[in-house]
Structures are given as C-alpha cells and as structure tokens.
Design a protein around this motif. Structure first.
Motif, PDB file in Angstrom:
ATOM      1  N   ARG A   1      -7.251  58.555  21.328  1.00 29.46           N
ATOM      2  CA  ARG A   1      -7.246  59.273  20.108  1.00 29.46           C
ATOM      3  C   ARG A   1      -6.197  60.546  20.290  1.00 29.46           C
ATOM      4  NH1 ARG A   1     -10.144  57.975  15.821  1.00 29.46           N
ATOM      5  NH2 ARG A   1     -12.174  56.614  16.197  1.00 29.46           N
ATOM      6  N   VAL A   2      -5.433  60.355  21.178  1.00 34.27           N
ATOM      7  CA  VAL A   2      -4.339  61.424  21.340  1.00 34.27           C
ATOM      8  C   VAL A   2      -3.385  61.427  20.497  1.00 34.27           C
ATOM      9  CG1 VAL A   2      -2.243  61.673  22.810  1.00 34.27           C
ATOM     10  CG2 VAL A   2      -4.261  61.067  23.961  1.00 34.27           C
ATOM     11  N   HIS A   3      -2.948  62.648  19.678  1.00 35.14           N
ATOM     12  CA  HIS A   3      -2.304  62.733  18.435  1.00 35.14           C
ATOM     13  C   HIS A   3      -0.934  63.254  18.712  1.00 35.14           C
ATOM     14  CE1 HIS A   3      -6.194  62.156  16.206  1.00 35.14           C
ATOM     15  NE2 HIS A   3      -6.576  63.123  16.662  1.00 35.14           N
ATOM     16  N   SER A   4      -0.417  63.187  19.841  1.00 36.84           N
ATOM     17  CA  SER A   4       0.984  63.651  20.012  1.00 36.84           C
ATOM     18  C   SER A   4       1.941  62.507  19.858  1.00 36.84           C
ATOM     19  CB  SER A   4       1.055  64.262  21.426  1.00 36.84           C
ATOM     20  OG  SER A   4       2.281  64.435  21.923  1.00 36.84           O
ATOM     21  N   GLY A   5       2.807  62.750  19.088  1.00 39.84           N
ATOM     22  CA  GLY A   5       3.888  61.857  18.775  1.00 39.84           C
ATOM     23  C   GLY A   5       4.759  61.645  20.013  1.00 39.84           C
ATOM     24  N   LEU A   6       5.118  62.783  20.616  1.00 40.54           N
ATOM     25  CA  LEU A   6       5.922  62.635  21.862  1.00 40.54           C
ATOM     26  C   LEU A   6       5.366  61.608  22.798  1.00 40.54           C
ATOM     27  CD1 LEU A   6       6.956  66.380  22.432  1.00 40.54           C
ATOM     28  CD2 LEU A   6       8.306  64.329  21.382  1.00 40.54           C
ATOM     29  N   ALA A   7       4.040  61.491  22.868  1.00 40.67           N
ATOM     30  CA  ALA A   7       3.507  60.440  23.888  1.00 40.67           C
ATOM     31  C   ALA A   7       3.760  59.180  23.619  1.00 40.67           C
ATOM     32  CB  ALA A   7       1.861  60.882  24.014  1.00 40.67           C
TER      33      ALA A   7
ATOM     34  N   LEU B   1       6.130  57.981  21.552  1.00 40.08           N
ATOM     35  CA  LEU B   1       7.590  57.997  21.282  1.00 40.08           C
ATOM     36  C   LEU B   1       8.114  57.648  22.829  1.00 40.08           C
ATOM     37  CD1 LEU B   1      10.416  58.159  20.200  1.00 40.08           C
ATOM     38  CD2 LEU B   1      10.542  60.663  20.662  1.00 40.08           C
ATOM     39  N   ALA B   2       7.699  58.424  23.841  1.00 40.26           N
ATOM     40  CA  ALA B   2       8.004  58.166  25.235  1.00 40.26           C
ATOM     41  C   ALA B   2       7.614  56.794  25.565  1.00 40.26           C
ATOM     42  CB  ALA B   2       7.346  59.355  26.216  1.00 40.26           C
ATOM     43  N   LEU B   3       6.299  56.342  25.492  1.00 40.06           N
ATOM     44  CA  LEU B   3       5.997  55.231  25.861  1.00 40.06           C
ATOM     45  C   LEU B   3       6.366  53.858  25.200  1.00 40.06           C
ATOM     46  CD1 LEU B   3       2.052  55.887  26.260  1.00 40.06           C
ATOM     47  CD2 LEU B   3       3.715  55.231  28.148  1.00 40.06           C
ATOM     48  N   GLY B   4       6.760  54.365  23.702  1.00 32.21           N
ATOM     49  CA  GLY B   4       7.746  53.253  23.092  1.00 32.21           C
ATOM     50  C   GLY B   4       8.918  53.138  23.680  1.00 32.21           C
ATOM     51  N   ILE B   5       9.556  53.871  23.906  1.00 31.71           N
ATOM     52  CA  ILE B   5      11.039  53.673  24.360  1.00 31.71           C
ATOM     53  C   ILE B   5      11.017  53.113  25.820  1.00 31.71           C
ATOM     54  CG2 ILE B   5      13.040  54.992  25.407  1.00 31.71           C
ATOM     55  CD1 ILE B   5      12.377  57.098  23.402  1.00 31.71           C
ATOM     56  N   ALA B   6       9.860  53.439  26.699  1.00 30.42           N
ATOM     57  CA  ALA B   6       9.873  52.876  28.007  1.00 30.42           C
ATOM     58  C   ALA B   6       9.503  51.174  27.861  1.00 30.42           C
ATOM     59  CB  ALA B   6       8.744  53.556  28.811  1.00 30.42           C
ATOM     60  N   THR B   7       8.706  50.967  26.833  1.00 31.87           N
ATOM     61  CA  THR B   7       8.442  49.828  26.532  1.00 31.87           C
ATOM     62  C   THR B   7       9.669  48.908  26.344  1.00 31.87           C
ATOM     63  OG1 THR B   7       6.040  50.232  25.889  1.00 31.87           O
ATOM     64  CG2 THR B   7       6.705  48.004  25.470  1.00 31.87           C
ATOM     65  N   TRP B   8      10.437  49.542  25.295  1.00 28.67           N
ATOM     66  CA  TRP B   8      11.532  48.910  24.716  1.00 28.67           C
ATOM     67  C   TRP B   8      12.374  48.570  25.902  1.00 28.67           C
ATOM     68  CZ3 TRP B   8      16.879  49.891  24.606  1.00 28.67           C
ATOM     69  CH2 TRP B   8      17.429  49.136  23.504  1.00 28.67           C
ATOM     70  N   VAL B   9      12.869  49.651  26.698  1.00 26.63           N
ATOM     71  CA  VAL B   9      13.847  49.216  27.615  1.00 26.63           C
ATOM     72  C   VAL B   9      13.327  48.229  28.478  1.00 26.63           C
ATOM     73  CG1 VAL B   9      14.932  50.404  29.796  1.00 26.63           C
ATOM     74  CG2 VAL B   9      14.641  51.882  27.484  1.00 26.63           C
ATOM     75  N   ALA B  10      11.944  48.150  29.025  1.00 19.30           N
ATOM     76  CA  ALA B  10      11.702  47.236  29.641  1.00 19.30           C
ATOM     77  C   ALA B  10      11.648  45.843  29.129  1.00 19.30           C
ATOM     78  CB  ALA B  10      10.161  47.463  30.385  1.00 19.30           C
ATOM     79  N   MET B  11      11.474  45.856  28.015  1.00 20.91           N
ATOM     80  CA  MET B  11      11.377  44.490  27.232  1.00 20.91           C
ATOM     81  C   MET B  11      12.889  43.854  27.002  1.00 20.91           C
ATOM     82  SD  MET B  11       9.223  42.267  25.783  1.00 20.91           S
ATOM     83  CE  MET B  11       7.852  43.147  25.086  1.00 20.91           C
ATOM     84  N   ARG B  12      13.853  44.884  26.872  1.00 27.88           N
ATOM     85  CA  ARG B  12      15.183  44.422  26.712  1.00 27.88           C
ATOM     86  C   ARG B  12      15.558  43.911  28.156  1.00 27.88           C
ATOM     87  NH1 ARG B  12      19.923  46.126  28.735  1.00 27.88           N
ATOM     88  NH2 ARG B  12      21.791  45.829  27.235  1.00 27.88           N
ATOM     89  N   GLU B  13      15.124  44.500  29.231  1.00 28.59           N
ATOM     90  CA  GLU B  13      15.807  44.144  30.564  1.00 28.59           C
ATOM     91  C   GLU B  13      14.878  42.964  31.052  1.00 28.59           C
ATOM     92  OE1 GLU B  13      17.954  45.658  32.520  1.00 28.59           O
ATOM     93  OE2 GLU B  13      18.221  46.873  30.951  1.00 28.59           O
ATOM     94  N   SER B  14      14.078  42.579  30.286  1.00 31.74           N
ATOM     95  CA  SER B  14      13.408  41.351  30.683  1.00 31.74           C
ATOM     96  C   SER B  14      14.043  40.137  30.108  1.00 31.74           C
ATOM     97  CB  SER B  14      11.734  41.183  30.189  1.00 31.74           C
ATOM     98  OG  SER B  14      11.684  41.061  28.857  1.00 31.74           O
ATOM     99  N   GLY B  15      14.903  40.372  29.155  1.00 31.94           N
ATOM    100  CA  GLY B  15      15.656  39.134  28.401  1.00 31.94           C
ATOM    101  C   GLY B  15      14.879  38.827  27.038  1.00 31.94           C
ATOM    102  N   VAL B  16      13.688  39.413  26.721  1.00 36.22           N
ATOM    103  CA  VAL B  16      13.249  39.277  25.357  1.00 36.22           C
ATOM    104  C   VAL B  16      13.685  40.223  24.229  1.00 36.22           C
ATOM    105  CG1 VAL B  16      11.056  39.325  24.283  1.00 36.22           C
ATOM    106  CG2 VAL B  16      11.088  38.462  26.303  1.00 36.22           C
ATOM    107  N   ASP B  17      14.112  39.901  23.138  1.00 38.59           N
ATOM    108  CA  ASP B  17      14.594  40.738  22.071  1.00 38.59           C
ATOM    109  C   ASP B  17      13.394  42.027  22.019  1.00 38.59           C
ATOM    110  OD1 ASP B  17      15.432  42.144  19.524  1.00 38.59           O
ATOM    111  OD2 ASP B  17      16.670  40.399  19.522  1.00 38.59           O
ATOM    112  N   PRO B  18      13.966  43.088  22.024  1.00 45.47           N
ATOM    113  CA  PRO B  18      13.106  44.369  22.282  1.00 45.47           C
ATOM    114  C   PRO B  18      12.566  44.636  20.696  1.00 45.47           C
ATOM    115  CG  PRO B  18      15.015  45.079  22.672  1.00 45.47           C
ATOM    116  CD  PRO B  18      15.105  43.574  22.681  1.00 45.47           C
ATOM    117  N   VAL B  19      13.046  44.031  19.598  1.00 43.25           N
ATOM    118  CA  VAL B  19      12.560  44.559  18.365  1.00 43.25           C
ATOM    119  C   VAL B  19      10.984  44.197  18.155  1.00 43.25           C
ATOM    120  CG1 VAL B  19      15.012  44.219  17.098  1.00 43.25           C
ATOM    121  CG2 VAL B  19      13.378  42.201  17.389  1.00 43.25           C
TER     122      VAL B  19
END
Length: 635
Positions: free
Chosen positions: A222-228, A230-248
């Motif tokens: 129940r962490v309410h910080s939007g920054l947390a 956002l940071a984890l979402g961007i990290a997931t997006w970058v890793a997914m893109r590097e894997s070759g899977v469309d990060p959308v």
C-alpha cells in the motif's frame, strides 16, 4: 408508459416544469465522452497524414524516421521518432485501457464474474473469426505472418462511431462494447508480446519480470508514492524493450493493477473535516493535509484516469495516427492493393469477421446455456456492436508495422483504413434499421431481456418505506436524499414532474443526512418521521425541501404547527430522538449500496448514472419500464 390526466391521490397533483439540469460525469460516461471527442481528433490526424504523404511523401518519411536518443550516463536508447511514439507514448494509451478494464472488473458490469463470461467469449470470437478469414485468404503466402493485424478493435474509433450512429441507444450497449474491446486490446497485446518479438533476449525479459514483481510488491504494501510506481514502471519498460518484446504491454499491466472503488462516506467526512481545519487556519501544512485527504477519498484508478485519459485521447493517439496512417492513394497502387491478399484479408476480416464472430458466439453461448448466459442488451444491439467493433486502427497499425515493411505495409494500412470505413457504414445501416422498427420490437432489439445488476442492497419494503404512487408499478425509483442538500431541493421539482408524467412509477424517499456538511439534516429527517407518525410524512417532506434555510428546532415546530400536527407530541418525539433509529436504518442501507452523496437515484434496483434533469430521468425510466415490460411478457 403513459402520461396521465390525473394522478393517484397519494402523490397529489404535480404541475410545473424545471429548467434545472445537473451533469453528473460518471466514469463510464466520462470515458465514452473522451473517447468520442478523441476519435474526432484522430480522424482529423488520419486525414492530415493521408494528405501529407500524398503531397510530399519524402518529408513525411524524414520526419518520422528522425533518430531521437535519450541518454543517461553511459546508457541510452536511440530509435526513430515513430518508434518512440509506437512503443513509448502508446504505452500510456494501453495504461488507460488497463485502468478502464480494472474499473469494469471492480465496479462495472464485470464485477459479477458470471456476466463477464459472455463478453469475454464474444470478444475472443470477434478476434478469432477475422484472423481465420485473413489466414484463409493469405494461406501459403508470406503475408500470412500479418494475421495479428486483423483482430483488434480501436477503442476510440469504435466508441466514437457508436456515439455518432447510436446517440439514443442504451448505456449498457456502450458498456458491453467497451467490455468487448478491452478484452480485445488485452488479447492483442498478448499477441504482440508473443507472436511479434524481435530476437527475444531472455535475461532482459527476466529482469522485466523482476521489476514488475517489485511493482506488485509495492502495491501490496500500500505504498502511495507515485514516484515509486513511475520509476519501477520505466525500469520494466526499458527491460521489456531490451528483451525484444514490445514494451506497450507494460502500460496495460500497470493499468490492470490499479484498483478502483467508490468514494466511502467515512473518507468524504474525513476530507470535510480536514478542509474545515484548513478553512480555520489556512496554513501550507493544513492545505497539504486537506489535499491529500480529498485525493485519498478517490480511488487511484479514478485519479490516474482523470490525468491521463484526455492526454492519450487528444494527443497521443492522434499523433500515433499522424505518424502511421500515411499511405499513398495513387490510382495504380489502389488497383494493385485492392486485389492483394493483404488488403482483402484485413478488409473482409474486419467488416465480415467481427460481427459474425461476436454476434455468432453470443448467440451460441446463449443457446447452449439455455439463457443463463446472455448479452446485457438486445440482439439488435449485439449485431450493431459487432459491426462497430469492425473498426480496427490503432493496434492494427501497430501490428502491421511489426509484421511488414515497404509496399506490403502500405497495402496493410490501406486495408485497415478501408475496413474502418466499411465497418462504420455497416454499423450506421444496422442502427438506422433498428430505429425504423415498431416501438415494441425496437425496445426488444435494443434492450433485450437480461436482468440488470441489483445495486440497491436494501429492497423496497412497502410496510416501512415512504412511497408515492402505486405500490406495484413496473418502475420503482428510490431516492436517497438530504433535506438540507441544495441539489436535493433542486431535484424535487424534477421528481414531481416525473410523477406527473408517468402513472406507473413507485417513488420511494430514503434519508441520507450528510452530517459533516449539513448540520440540520438529521434532525429534519427525524422531523419528517415524527410527522409520519401522525400521517403527514409527505406534507412535511415537501415543506422542508422548499424551506431548506429553516430547519432549526423552532422552525421545525413551526412547520408542524402550520401542518396541523399535535405540536406537543411532535416536539416530544423530536426532543427524545424517538425516530433516530428509523433514520439511521436508511443511512445503513445507503452504506450497503455504496451511496455517499445526495441525491442518488436507483431505478428498478439499478443505480442511475447520469444527470438528474427531467429529460435524462424520463429516458432512464422509459428504458427501465420497457425492459420490465419485456420481462413480464416473457415470464
């Protein structure tokens, strides 16, 4: 339902009209309205792309192929502007789709899992049949690899077209279509992630899974910080893109995690208290607390949808269309394209496959389940929804750009655009045909016989509830109201006109005094119950709603005297709080039904979502009456 010349004596004679209207923007209406407006902008962007590419194809390609690099230290991502739009900005679009899917699951038609089965299966069949048509046309050819672009409905275009061709059709049709296209989008993203990856890399994919697991863990704590997030979402997006899977797909997954819930009365009362503290001492700290308390009363789903949905509908998706919809319209190319397997596969898949798959599967499931599972709307609406669902654009273009290049991509784009036009014309023909049916047939075709979800937790009890009109009418309208609430006072003339226009309405008033904002409301409610003990509930109810600035004890006693009540008995019951439990019983029932504000209406047990003006309420009552009449005739 007919307009009477006279009304039952119990209700009295109601005359006069009100010009008052209040627009209540419910989540579904707000979503549909935004998608509809966004669809207009997207059409304009599509036309602009077609004009641009046919005037100067070179500049069109140069702009979207420009390389854009984002660098952070020694690490960076370089890709074209079009790629940033397709797999970067569109992540936010699918985040909004995920938010709405989660809202439907938590609060909408899908909160009853049994009701989710048919739209889920219909949505999947509406994808499978177009794919089979495309594969049949492209069997043995290299173009068969593009089967994924023939499956997904464009949410914005479909809802926008539904608003244009069916503005008077029931909200449940829009809800049904929205459910289908959400299923559609989820399945399409699964296809993108599994069928169209580029050189799948396992280590980045595992890292993406790890980051997303961290998102789930943060949510569980129940962490309410939007920054947390956002940071984890961007990290997931970058890793997914590097894997070759469309990060959308990351956007959709994040949206599905964002839970939705109605504002609780306790949270609203807490917000009111914090605002009052700020009003007494307007300090930055109290302002922060008041803001946090107000925001905390709304679910994260509501807050994030309000922020991002307009941006995706009015900017991101139109820019995507501008970057991807450009296709040459040279006569030679058109003649070649419309004889190619790619163009014909997409065109027939959408225009024929979507309505056949969606409506056909819904019919099969209804028959196989012997009516236990059935669409929430009539069969005319189902066929119309299937026709509208044949408008594929956003995800189709996305998959086409993954599957093809060069002239094949141009043919695919042309097929997608032609299918959108053809499906739009077909849906227009279907809905116009429904409008020409006789009234009973039109009602059955639009509404069907499926029961609505019962939102009213506390059923109407004629022995306990205060009722106007007949007690066994086709339509029952329950209002939770506050006698000091200005909106309830303004709604009262609307209710009176509604009762004057329809004889077959059972109208019920229930108390919901909002103690934190209306200090005299609870005592006023008890005063109506004290009047009810002497047979004059409605007389006191009407009087207090018309004199909302006179609800103190001495005012209430004066009202009782003017109504000819036994004033000594009335005041004794008021002083002794004799009727407090009766009022609290209504409040408890409101809490069970998730009611936190006033006025709130329930029509045949279903919560009315929308404005309270006379035209809107009349439309809702007519629809409920038509549905009840159909059910009565079938029983």
């Amino acid at each position: 339902m007919t307009s009477p010349s006279a009304e039952p004596a119990e209700a009295g004679r109601y005359t006069g009209r009100t010009a008052w209207t209040r627009t209540v923007r419910t989540p579904l209406r707000r979503f549909v309205a935004t998608e509809s407006g966004g669809a207009s902008v997207m059409v304009a962007a599509t036309v602009a792309a077609l004009v641009w590419v046919n005037i100067d194809a070179g500049s069109y390609d140069r702009v979207w192929h420009t390389t854009l690099t984002v660098q952070l230290g020694s690490h960076g991502i370089s890709q074209s502007v079009r790629a940033w739009i397709d797999n970067g900005a569109m992540t936010l679009f699918f985040f909004v789709v995920g938010l709405e899917a989660r809202r439907e699951a938590d609060l909408g038609e899908l909160r009853e899992r049994r009701r989710a089965a048919l739209p889920l299966l219909a949505g999947l069949a509406g994808m499978l049949v177009p794919v089979l048509i495309y594969l049949a046309i492209n069997a043995g050819a290299h173009s068969a690899h593009g089967w994924g672009m023939a499956m997904s409905t464009d949410t914005a275009f479909a809802l926008g077209m539904l608003t244009l061709v069916g503005p008077r059709f029931p909200d449940r049709l829009r809800s049904f279509l929205l459910t289908v296209v959400v299923v559609d989008d989820i399945a399409a993203l699964v296809v993108i992630a599994t069928a169209y990856p580029d050189d799948l890399a396992v280590r980045p994919l595992l890292l993406a899974v790890l980051f997303f697991a961290a998102v789930v863990g943060v949510r569980a704590l129940r962490v309410h910080s939007g920054l947390a997030y956002l940071a984890l979402g961007i990290a997931t997006w970058v890793a997914m893109r590097e894997s070759g899977v469309d990060p959308v797909v990351v956007g959709l997954a994040m949206g599905l995690l964002t839970y939705a819930y109605p504002a609780a009365r306790a949270d609203l009362e807490r917000a009111t208290q914090q605002f009052r503290l700020f009003r007494e001492q307007p300090t930055p700290e109290l302002a922060r607390r008041a803001r946090a308390s107000i925001e905390g009363a709304l679910s994260p789903n509501d807050r994030l949808a309000q922020i991002w949905h307009p941006w995706t509908s009015y900017l991101i998706v139109p820019v995507f269309a501008l970057a991807n919809a450009g296709v040459s319209l040279r006569p030679g190319f058109l003649a070649d394209a419309f004889t190619s397997r790619i163009t014909l596969g997409v065109l027939l898949g959408y225009v024929v496959g979507k309505p056949v798959g969606l409506a056909g599967l819904a019919w099969v499931v209804t028959k196989a389940s012997r009516g236990r599972l059935r669409p929430p709307v009539g069969w005319g609406s189902v066929i119309g929804a299937g026709s509208v669902a044949g408008i594929g654009f956003t995800v189709s273009l996305l998959i086409a750009s993954l599957a093809f290049t060069g002239i094949d991509l141009e043919k695919a784009k042309l097929g997608i655009l032609a299918a959108a036009l053809g499906a739009g014309l077909l849906s227009y023909a279907v809905f116009r045909s429904i409008e020409r049916l006789p009234t009973p047939l039109r009602a059955r075709a639009l509404l069907g016989t499926s029961s609505v979800i019962e939102d009213l937790a506390d059923p109407v009890d004629p022995e306990r509830d205060h009722i106007r009109g007949p007690r066994d009418a086709l339509v029952t309208v329950v209002e939770y109201g506050d006698l000091e609430c200005p909106d309830c006072g303004q709604a009262e003339p609307v209710v009176r006109e509604l009762l004057a226009d329809f004889t077959d309405i059972t109208y019920v008033w229930r108390h919901l005094p909002l103690d934190d904002v209306h200090p005299h409301a609870r005592l006023a409610a008890e005063a109506t119950e004290a009047a009810a003990a002497q047979g004059k509930f409605w007389e006191m109810h009407d009087r207090l709603l018309s004199a909302q600035d006179a609800l103190r004890v001495r005012d209430l006693v004066g009202h009782a005297r003017d109504l000819g009540l036994d004033v000594d008995r009335f005041q004794a019951e008021l002083d002794g709080r004799v009727h407090s439990s009766r009022v609290q019983g209504d409040v408890d029932g409101a809490d069970l039904s998730g009611v936190s504000g006033t006025p709130t209406f329930f029509i045949n047990g279903h919560r009315h979502q929308g404005a309270y003006d006379i035209a809107t309420l009349k439309g809702a009552v007519k629809a409920a009456g038509a549905r009840a009449l159909i059910s009565e005739r079938d029983s």
